[in-house]
Design an enzyme around this catalytic site. Structure first.
Site, short mmCIF file in Angstrom:
data_model
loop_
_atom_site.label_atom_id
_atom_site.label_comp_id
_atom_site.label_asym_id
_atom_site.label_seq_id
_atom_site.Cartn_x
_atom_site.Cartn_y
_atom_site.Cartn_z
N LYS A 32 0.66 -1.22 0.27
CA LYS A 32 0.15 -0.08 0.27
C LYS A 32 1.06 0.99 0.08
O LYS A 32 0.71 2.41 -0.51
CB LYS A 32 -0.78 0.52 1.34
CG LYS A 32 -0.44 0.25 2.46
CD LYS A 32 -1.55 0.29 3.69
CE LYS A 32 -1.11 0.75 5.05
NZ LYS A 32 -0.72 1.60 4.85
N THR A 33 1.72 1.39 0.98
CA THR A 33 2.91 2.17 1.08
C THR A 33 3.19 2.96 -0.72
O THR A 33 3.29 3.94 -0.95
CB THR A 33 4.34 2.16 1.62
OG1 THR A 33 3.42 2.53 3.00
CG2 THR A 33 4.92 3.44 1.48
N ASP A 219 -3.75 7.85 3.83
CA ASP A 219 -3.33 6.42 4.42
C ASP A 219 -3.73 5.97 6.24
O ASP A 219 -3.74 6.89 6.37
CB ASP A 219 -1.45 6.58 4.87
CG ASP A 219 -1.13 5.23 4.73
OD1 ASP A 219 -1.22 4.82 4.63
OD2 ASP A 219 0.31 5.68 4.78
N GLU A 220 -3.50 5.06 5.67
CA GLU A 220 -4.64 4.32 7.30
C GLU A 220 -6.08 4.85 7.33
O GLU A 220 -6.06 4.96 8.42
CB GLU A 220 -3.32 4.40 8.09
CG GLU A 220 -2.24 4.11 8.35
CD GLU A 220 -2.14 2.51 8.68
OE1 GLU A 220 -3.03 1.68 8.41
OE2 GLU A 220 -1.03 1.25 8.59
N GLN A 250 -8.14 -4.48 9.02
CA GLN A 250 -6.31 -4.17 10.26
C GLN A 250 -7.06 -2.79 10.80
O GLN A 250 -5.71 -2.15 11.31
CB GLN A 250 -5.35 -3.83 9.19
CG GLN A 250 -4.90 -5.10 8.42
CD GLN A 250 -3.71 -5.25 7.49
OE1 GLN A 250 -2.41 -4.80 8.00
NE2 GLN A 250 -3.94 -4.85 6.49
N ARG A 605 1.58 -10.71 10.29
CA ARG A 605 3.27 -10.53 10.99
C ARG A 605 4.08 -11.13 9.89
O ARG A 605 4.97 -10.91 9.76
CB ARG A 605 3.12 -9.87 11.43
CG ARG A 605 2.34 -8.38 12.70
CD ARG A 605 2.15 -7.59 11.36
NE ARG A 605 1.43 -7.35 11.24
CZ ARG A 605 0.57 -6.67 9.87
NH1 ARG A 605 1.49 -6.03 9.29
NH2 ARG A 605 -0.33 -7.06 9.27
#
Length: 758
Positions: A32-33, A219-220, A250, A605
């Protein structure tokens, strides 16, 4: 460079999306970044958008810096100049400083931003001014209520006072706001609240910024609260070009005000928005992704995602059901040490995750006893936490009243009007009289105003010191008269009202109390050994100088702290009902959904291997309670799991807690040589993780039930209860007892030490 190079189809579609509204739902490890940074670069380089017409919002300064650096790498130096790139708070502060001189805001452009300590200090002063009982209404709790109101855009005039508690909050809120204005100050929540108000109530200002920002990127997005959502909606109102990246699966910060439902609001407010799913994962194996998906697919109000990877199926998830929590920690040590010693993995490859900070104690001790370094993320080491050190200091002072280090730490904890000046006077007086400070405290407590020292210290100070002296004398008397360590521990908590002091209704307060409760559980294990041995062992395991700091070490962290990180191998511990999911979520569907998301974040993770661990029974204040496996484990198909659980009877598992079989084997615990510690650990615990505990010689198993249904019984810690069920399993009597104080418990009769009342 080609900004669409090395992107998959969904990533490319997101980066090159046309004008309008775009919702990018990015699964874990899906890049995503990369998408967000390339989108900004694409707007500038390919769509001709001027940098100063772009607003990009993140949640942390670190994320903003990383994003800026990546964009400059893509476009070259100076081409990013003019972009408004920063956190919500920094963007808001910038807008407010520009507009503060217009008379539209109740503060000047040179306003100061009070940090968290400043804010609580103001609340504390307001409580004092209003003569409110700060023992009942804790400053941090009232501040949290005010913060929550601001995050939901509820000002003083709109705050509902439906009960006495809310009336108190409203009174404090009103005076708190007056204090901020008097200081030409704002708090962090004000930055958002006043920006949203300014944009909502002043069309001219809203139009200015909405026209300036042709493109708004976020973002987020799943972690935004209501105020942040409204701010974004206003800033994108002119051009309607808003590009948000997030993943409702998330969203794990509900307790901070984050609302995953903003994703649903976005789709409702922008019905024509394009939705792009980033489903290809570049981090994990397919087995890890399939397990994670099986867990999260049970949640409602979300967009299903088909997570896939080109990395292959990989290994199955390893499931280990330990006899008890010490064997659970031992398994982790053995699994990591075996791979490191064979060269198959490095320390940094491993992460051990848990739901609450209090769970780290046994895991930290296991690493210490094995002589293995570790890194703790997002928290202090267990024995370095403030509340743990406070209680240990109280106990050390009872054990040795001459311990002035401990005395200085707790003489005013919780606050009891004994300031630094009073303490210095006490110490000076003791030195001059060739006495110990504890002797003077004892004399003040015993003689009151008739004490020789009363007038020398001053009436108010002497009264406070006398009260502390009386408490200390009572604790000493309890110990001398044969009182148990748990009873002393509880008496200290009761006399000092420590729980009321530490548990203020906030998430941090609950976390701190859980740490105290964990130390209390340890105290019960030493009921038969006494305070001396308890403190001696604490001194050994809490010696931070014995811990080697190393970057190449396993990482210990909570599931919340794991967000955004990745590791080759992940251990998720404590998969029992009441731990994960947490007991606070059992009666709340929204809380339960967040617990499921938290587990999902933990699983994802991992790059290559996931270990799922639980304990069949856990120590509870000197007794044992069998645990139900986490409901989340039932969601994972058996085809994805490989079990390494030992096959041992309940009686064998219970025996693992007998004093002779503790991993802190009394013969080697105190030896300074690390090799002795390692040998002791291997002998007493290391092998147990794989083969199950060996039975210890004990009396013949119970073959007839001693307790009958509806029989009233009494427990040392939980008080009176009623036996609901009794049955013989694996040679031991297993009871289900409902206690008035704690509810239902399942106990091993031979270990529970119950007294029959009737």
């Amino acid at each position: 460079m080609d900004l669409l190079e090395n992107l998959n189809r969904q990533q490319s579609e997101a980066v090159s999306a046309g004008p309008g509204q775009t919702l990018v739902l990015a699964g874990p490890g899906s890049g995503k970044t990369r998408v967000l940074t390339r989108r900004i670069a694409y707007l500038i380089d390919q769509m001709g958008v001027r940098p100063y017409n772009i607003l990009a919002v993140t949640f942390t300064n670190k994320a903003a810096r990383e994003m800026g650096s990546r964009i400059e790498d893509l476009l070259g130096p100076n081409r990013l100049s003019g972009v408004w790139l920063g956190t919500f708070h920094s963007i808001c502060a910038r807008i407010l400083r520009r507009e503060a001189g217009s008379g539209l805001l109740p503060f000047d452009s040179n306003f100061v931003i009070f940090d968290a300590d400043d804010q609580v200090s103001i609340v504390r002063q307001v409580i004092k001014d209003l003569n409110i009982n700060d023992k009942i209404h804790r400053p941090t709790s009232l501040h949290a209520a005010i913060s929550d109101a601001k995050n939901n855009m509820i000002g003083v005039k709109d705050y509902p006072a439906r009960n006495y508690r809310e009336e108190v909050v409203l009174r404090v809120y009103e005076q708190y706001e007056k204090a901020l204005r008097a200081n030409n100050a704002v708090d962090f929540d004000d930055l958002l609240l006043w920006t949203v108000r300014l944009l909502a109530e002043t069309p001219q200002v809203r139009e200015t910024y909405a026209r300036k920002f042709e493109h708004v990127l976020v973002d987020e997005f799943q972690d935004t609260n209501m105020a942040q959502y409204e701010m974004l909606r206003h800033l994108a109102s002119a051009h309607q070009n808003i590009f948000v990246v997030g993943d409702e699966d998330q969203s794990i910060y509900r307790w901070r005000g984050a609302d995953y439902r903003n994703v649903l609001r976005f789709e409702k407010d922008y019905p024509g928005a394009r939705k792009i799913l980033l489903e290809q994962n570049y981090r994990s194996t397919q087995s890890v992704l399939d397990a994670a998906r099986a867990v999260i697919d049970r949640n409602r109000h979300r967009t299903p995602k088909r997570l896939f990877t080109e990395r292959g199926a990989g290994s199955k998830l390893i499931y280990y059901e330990a006899p008890d929590e010490r064997a659970e920690a031992a398994y982790i040590i053995d699994a990591i040490r075996n791979q490191m010693s064979s060269g198959a993995a490095k320390g940094r490859d491993f992460a051990v995750m848990y739901r609450t900070n209090a769970q780290s104690r046994l895991i930290e001790e296991a690493f210490l006893h094995a002589g293995m370094p570790y890194r703790l993320v997002g928290a202090q080491r267990f024995y370095g936490r403030r509340e743990v050190k406070d209680i240990i200091a109280f106990l050390r002072l009872v054990h040795n009243p001459a311990d002035e280090v401990s005395l200085s730490r707790v003489i005013n904890v919780p606050p009891r009007a004994i300031g630094a000046k009073t303490y210095e006077t006490l110490i000076s007086l003791a030195r001059g009289a060739d006495q110990k400070a504890a002797d003077i405290l004892a004399d003040l407590g015993r003689s009151g105003s008739a004490s020789l020292y009363w007038d020398k210290l001053g009436g108010r100070a002497s009264a406070a010191l006398a009260n502390f002296g009386m408490m200390l004398a009572a604790w000493r008397a309890l110990l001398v008269n044969g009182g148990s360590l748990p009873s002393l521990f509880d008496r200290i908590l009761t006399d000092t009202r420590y729980r009321e002091y530490i548990e203020d209704g906030s998430e941090e307060g609950r976390d701190r109390w859980e740490n105290v409760d964990e130390l209390r559980r340890l105290a019960f294990e030493y009921s038969e050994h006494g305070l001396d041995e308890f403190l001696e062992n604490l001194a050994l395991v809490s010696d931070q100088d014995t811990i080697r700091e190393s970057d190449d070490a396993p990482t210990l962290l909570t599931l919340h702290a794991a967000k955004g990180l990745e590791f080759n191998q992940v251990f998720i511990t404590g998969l029992d009902e009441g731990l994960l999911p947490h007991s606070r979520s059992l009666e709340d569907d929204e809380e339960m959904a967040e617990e499921r998301r938290l587990f999902y974040v933990g699983i994802t993770r991992a790059k290559n291997q996931v270990y799922l661990l639980r304990s069949e029974q856990r120590s509870l204040y000197g007794s044992f309670a069998y645990q139900d496996a986490s409901r989340f484990l039932n969601d994972i198909p058996e085809s994805l799991l490989q079990s390494q659980s030992p096959r041992a009877s309940r009686a064998q598992r219970a025996s693992a807690w007998d004093g002779a079989d503790r991993w802190d084997s009394r013969s080697t615990w105190g030896q300074p040589e690390k090799e002795a510690s390692r040998q002791s650990y291997r002998a007493n615990v290391g092998s147990r993780a794989y083969s199950g505990p060996q039975p210890i010689q004990r009396s013949a198993p119970v073959i007839e039930t001693q307790y009958k249904p509806m029989m009233r019984v009494s427990h040392n810690s939980w008080g009176e209860g009623i036996v609901l069920e009794s049955k013989v399993e694996d040679g031991d009597e297993i009871l289900k007892v409902h206690f008035e104080s704690v509810g239902m418990k399942q106990l091993v009769a031979s270990l529970a030490k119950l007294k029959i009342i009737s």
